[in-house]
Design a protein around this motif. Sequence first.
Motif, PDB file in Angstrom:
ATOM      1  N   PRO A 125       1.450   5.252  -0.373  1.00 55.45           N
ATOM      2  CA  PRO A 125       0.683   6.501  -0.221  1.00 55.45           C
ATOM      3  C   PRO A 125       0.987   7.490  -1.349  1.00 55.45           C
ATOM      4  O   PRO A 125       1.581   8.540  -1.140  1.00 55.45           O
TER       5      PRO A 125
ATOM      6  N   LYS B  79       0.868  -1.183   0.000  1.00 56.81           N
ATOM      7  CA  LYS B  79       0.000   0.000   0.000  1.00 56.81           C
ATOM      8  C   LYS B  79       0.902   1.230   0.000  1.00 56.81           C
ATOM      9  O   LYS B  79       1.497   1.577   1.016  1.00 56.81           O
TER      10      LYS B  79
ATOM     11  N   LEU C 227      -2.471   5.666  -6.826  1.00 57.37           N
ATOM     12  CA  LEU C 227      -2.636   4.290  -6.370  1.00 57.37           C
ATOM     13  C   LEU C 227      -3.499   4.295  -5.120  1.00 57.37           C
ATOM     14  O   LEU C 227      -3.032   4.588  -4.033  1.00 57.37           O
ATOM     15  N   ASP C 228      -4.765   3.978  -5.286  1.00 55.58           N
ATOM     16  CA  ASP C 228      -5.681   4.015  -4.144  1.00 55.58           C
ATOM     17  C   ASP C 228      -6.042   2.618  -3.653  1.00 55.58           C
ATOM     18  O   ASP C 228      -6.991   2.439  -2.913  1.00 55.58           O
ATOM     19  N   LYS C 229      -5.270   1.616  -4.081  1.00 57.53           N
ATOM     20  CA  LYS C 229      -5.527   0.262  -3.626  1.00 57.53           C
ATOM     21  C   LYS C 229      -4.198  -0.429  -3.356  1.00 57.53           C
ATOM     22  O   LYS C 229      -3.140   0.083  -3.672  1.00 57.53           O
ATOM     23  N   THR C 230      -4.281  -1.600  -2.794  1.00 51.59           N
ATOM     24  CA  THR C 230      -3.088  -2.380  -2.505  1.00 51.59           C
ATOM     25  C   THR C 230      -2.610  -3.068  -3.783  1.00 51.59           C
ATOM     26  O   THR C 230      -3.402  -3.639  -4.526  1.00 51.59           O
TER      27      THR C 230
ATOM     28  N   PRO D 225      -0.842   9.413  -4.953  1.00 52.30           N
ATOM     29  CA  PRO D 225      -2.165   9.792  -5.459  1.00 52.30           C
ATOM     30  C   PRO D 225      -2.787   8.837  -6.479  1.00 52.30           C
ATOM     31  O   PRO D 225      -3.975   8.599  -6.444  1.00 52.30           O
TER      32      PRO D 225
END
Length: 144
Positions: A55, A53, A59-62, A57
Amino acid sequence: MTVRVERTFEFPVHPERVWEFIADPELRARPISVVDDFRLDDEAGQEATWFVKLPIPLLDKTAAVRTRDVERREPEFVKFVGRSKVMRVTGEHEITPTEDGCTLSNRFVVDGKLPGVERYFKSHLDGELDNLEAAMREYLELPA
């Protein structure tokens, strides 16, 4: 842009003790702060999936990073490669006996496939090595 980092740790223990940690892909993965979960994919412990995961912008998923040990020379060297849609990571750990124990040389290369991946690792990869060293010292029952 590719991010590269190399760092050597010194341990006052027999090299085989360090090998126990380095040869275990779960022990190598757990100290990394962005590894959200972990799964062994083979009984020999040479293939695993890291669920990362980041942090950033876009990439909002694992992201599932499939890792595989591509070279092992027990009890002195392991090289692994991890691949996913967001990055490719290569890691090497080499143990060298010394008069007082051993050194562990760590080399990592991260190639991002999405904007922000390299920037994240450029500013955080050295800290991830701090986490790895701390986990190893805890495992080896050595002071921090």
